[in-house]
Write a protein that holds these residues in place. Structure first.
Motif, PDB file in Angstrom:
ATOM      1  N   ASP A 128       8.618  -4.230 -10.754  1.00  0.00           N
ATOM      2  CA  ASP A 128       7.485  -3.378 -10.378  1.00  0.00           C
ATOM      3  C   ASP A 128       7.936  -1.932 -10.167  1.00  0.00           C
ATOM      4  O   ASP A 128       7.273  -0.992 -10.618  1.00  0.00           O
ATOM      5  CB  ASP A 128       6.820  -3.898  -9.102  1.00  0.00           C
ATOM      6  CG  ASP A 128       6.062  -5.199  -9.308  1.00  0.00           C
ATOM      7  OD1 ASP A 128       5.824  -5.566 -10.476  1.00  0.00           O
ATOM      8  OD2 ASP A 128       5.738  -5.859  -8.302  1.00  0.00           O
ATOM      9  N   GLU A 154      10.681  -9.557  -8.936  1.00  0.00           N
ATOM     10  CA  GLU A 154       9.349  -8.975  -9.091  1.00  0.00           C
ATOM     11  C   GLU A 154       9.319  -7.539  -8.584  1.00  0.00           C
ATOM     12  O   GLU A 154       8.777  -6.635  -9.245  1.00  0.00           O
ATOM     13  CB  GLU A 154       8.345  -9.840  -8.326  1.00  0.00           C
ATOM     14  CG  GLU A 154       6.903  -9.474  -8.526  1.00  0.00           C
ATOM     15  CD  GLU A 154       5.965 -10.408  -7.769  1.00  0.00           C
ATOM     16  OE1 GLU A 154       4.751 -10.258  -7.928  1.00  0.00           O
ATOM     17  OE2 GLU A 154       6.460 -11.273  -7.014  1.00  0.00           O
ATOM     18  N   TYR A 181       9.210  -8.715   0.072  1.00  0.00           N
ATOM     19  CA  TYR A 181       8.812  -7.692  -0.902  1.00  0.00           C
ATOM     20  C   TYR A 181       9.136  -6.294  -0.358  1.00  0.00           C
ATOM     21  O   TYR A 181       9.710  -5.455  -1.058  1.00  0.00           O
ATOM     22  CB  TYR A 181       7.328  -7.822  -1.220  1.00  0.00           C
ATOM     23  CG  TYR A 181       6.893  -7.038  -2.438  1.00  0.00           C
ATOM     24  CD1 TYR A 181       6.838  -7.638  -3.701  1.00  0.00           C
ATOM     25  CD2 TYR A 181       6.537  -5.692  -2.345  1.00  0.00           C
ATOM     26  CE1 TYR A 181       6.444  -6.923  -4.829  1.00  0.00           C
ATOM     27  CE2 TYR A 181       6.152  -4.968  -3.464  1.00  0.00           C
ATOM     28  CZ  TYR A 181       6.111  -5.588  -4.701  1.00  0.00           C
ATOM     29  OH  TYR A 181       5.731  -4.869  -5.814  1.00  0.00           O
ATOM     30  N   ASN A 204       2.380  -3.195  -1.136  1.00  0.00           N
ATOM     31  CA  ASN A 204       2.908  -4.551  -0.986  1.00  0.00           C
ATOM     32  C   ASN A 204       1.937  -5.542  -1.628  1.00  0.00           C
ATOM     33  O   ASN A 204       0.761  -5.590  -1.269  1.00  0.00           O
ATOM     34  CB  ASN A 204       3.120  -4.894   0.486  1.00  0.00           C
ATOM     35  CG  ASN A 204       4.068  -6.055   0.676  1.00  0.00           C
ATOM     36  OD1 ASN A 204       4.006  -7.062  -0.028  1.00  0.00           O
ATOM     37  ND2 ASN A 204       4.957  -5.924   1.645  1.00  0.00           N
ATOM     38  N   LYS A 205       2.434  -6.319  -2.578  1.00  0.00           N
ATOM     39  CA  LYS A 205       1.574  -7.251  -3.312  1.00  0.00           C
ATOM     40  C   LYS A 205       1.250  -8.509  -2.513  1.00  0.00           C
ATOM     41  O   LYS A 205       0.413  -9.315  -2.941  1.00  0.00           O
ATOM     42  CB  LYS A 205       2.252  -7.631  -4.633  1.00  0.00           C
ATOM     43  CG  LYS A 205       2.418  -6.455  -5.575  1.00  0.00           C
ATOM     44  CD  LYS A 205       3.276  -6.789  -6.771  1.00  0.00           C
ATOM     45  CE  LYS A 205       2.549  -7.686  -7.738  1.00  0.00           C
ATOM     46  NZ  LYS A 205       3.299  -7.821  -9.021  1.00  0.00           N
ATOM     47  N   TYR A 206       1.904  -8.676  -1.372  1.00  0.00           N
ATOM     48  CA  TYR A 206       1.704  -9.887  -0.570  1.00  0.00           C
ATOM     49  C   TYR A 206       1.081  -9.529   0.772  1.00  0.00           C
ATOM     50  O   TYR A 206       1.595  -8.673   1.502  1.00  0.00           O
ATOM     51  CB  TYR A 206       3.028 -10.608  -0.358  1.00  0.00           C
ATOM     52  CG  TYR A 206       3.602 -11.173  -1.633  1.00  0.00           C
ATOM     53  CD1 TYR A 206       3.239 -12.446  -2.079  1.00  0.00           C
ATOM     54  CD2 TYR A 206       4.489 -10.436  -2.412  1.00  0.00           C
ATOM     55  CE1 TYR A 206       3.751 -12.968  -3.264  1.00  0.00           C
ATOM     56  CE2 TYR A 206       5.011 -10.946  -3.601  1.00  0.00           C
ATOM     57  CZ  TYR A 206       4.633 -12.212  -4.015  1.00  0.00           C
ATOM     58  OH  TYR A 206       5.140 -12.720  -5.188  1.00  0.00           O
ATOM     59  N   ASP A 207      -0.012 -10.196   1.078  1.00  0.00           N
ATOM     60  CA  ASP A 207      -0.700  -9.981   2.345  1.00  0.00           C
ATOM     61  C   ASP A 207       0.062 -10.689   3.463  1.00  0.00           C
ATOM     62  O   ASP A 207       0.372 -11.884   3.350  1.00  0.00           O
ATOM     63  CB  ASP A 207      -2.123 -10.535   2.246  1.00  0.00           C
ATOM     64  CG  ASP A 207      -2.970 -10.167   3.450  1.00  0.00           C
ATOM     65  OD1 ASP A 207      -2.683 -10.688   4.548  1.00  0.00           O
ATOM     66  OD2 ASP A 207      -3.903  -9.367   3.299  1.00  0.00           O
ATOM     67  N   HIS A 235       5.618 -11.153   2.231  1.00  0.00           N
ATOM     68  CA  HIS A 235       5.325  -9.756   2.561  1.00  0.00           C
ATOM     69  C   HIS A 235       6.593  -9.039   3.020  1.00  0.00           C
ATOM     70  O   HIS A 235       6.886  -7.917   2.572  1.00  0.00           O
ATOM     71  CB  HIS A 235       4.256  -9.723   3.657  1.00  0.00           C
ATOM     72  CG  HIS A 235       3.865  -8.357   4.110  1.00  0.00           C
ATOM     73  ND1 HIS A 235       2.866  -7.619   3.501  1.00  0.00           N
ATOM     74  CD2 HIS A 235       4.334  -7.591   5.130  1.00  0.00           C
ATOM     75  CE1 HIS A 235       2.741  -6.450   4.116  1.00  0.00           C
ATOM     76  NE2 HIS A 235       3.612  -6.409   5.110  1.00  0.00           N
TER      77      HIS A 235
END
Length: 202
Positions: free
Chosen positions: A16, A12, A43, A29-32, A40
């Motif tokens: 991206d 991913e 990524y 960052n797409k993850y919290d 997180h």
């Protein structure tokens, strides 16, 4: 298995990044970290590796301006430090994850920590992506494509093996058959007390 999640996130990240394919693009960052800390961290880790992969391509330009090359070398140094820091953050995650596990008396330590195996898996994802590009590049010769496909097949096999090894290690730690320690890298060249060149500038 853990590496199924890691490999998915790495792919991913690489996809991206290549939407803009620009080392200077903003990072989001797409993850919290509050919702999924390990996602997180993974990524962020792969993003660092992906940007550095392209730094390394750029700096090998034989016609690069020396001043630009020096600036880029500084960015690569900083990226290497970020990479090491992220490995330590990921290992800290696993230390917390397994803090209540009691190791068996005959438990052994692995040659590398889980996060350093994950570091290799992230780099491997980049190798797979870019080797696939070469194996399918339309303006490349048939011989080039075939040679790259052979290399890609090896890389894909290596990813299966490395994923299994990492998952096995994590399960062994969870079951108490292995235990982990985290040794800080203690890099000396960035430290103005340990690097004699930097120390002399103080």
């Amino acid at each position: 298995m853990f590496t199924a999640k890691a490999n998915k996130i790495f792919q991913e990240v690489i996809n991206d990044y290549h939407i803009k394919d620009d080392v200077y693009q903003d990072f989001v960052n797409k993850y919290d970290k509050e919702e999924d800390l390990i996602a997180h961290l993974l990524y962020r880790k792969c993003w660092i590796d992906t940007v550095q992969w392209h730094y390394e391509d750029i700096i090998r330009d034989p016609n690069i301006n020396p001043v630009d090359a020096l600036v880029l070398k500084r960015k690569i140094d900083a990226s290497n430090q970020d990479r090491t820091d992220m490995v330590e953050y990921i290992d800290a995650y696993f230390l917390e994850e397994f803090k209540n596990v009691t190791s068996k008396k005959n438990a052994t330590i692995n040659t590398e920590s889980p996060a350093w195996g994950i570091d290799r898996l992230s780099i491997l994802a980049l190798k797979v992506y870019h080797m696939n590009e070469e194996a399918t590049r339309e303006n490349a010769s048939e011989n080039h494509q075939k040679n790259c496909q052979k290399k890609l097949d090896v890389l894909l096999e290596q990813r299966v093996d490395l994923s299994l090894a990492i998952d096995t290690l994590l399960n062994d730690i969870k079951d108490g058959d292995k235990y982990m320690k985290v040794y800080k890298q203690m890099k000396m060249y960035n430290d103005d007390e340990l690097n004699p060149v930097l120390r002399s500038q103080k």
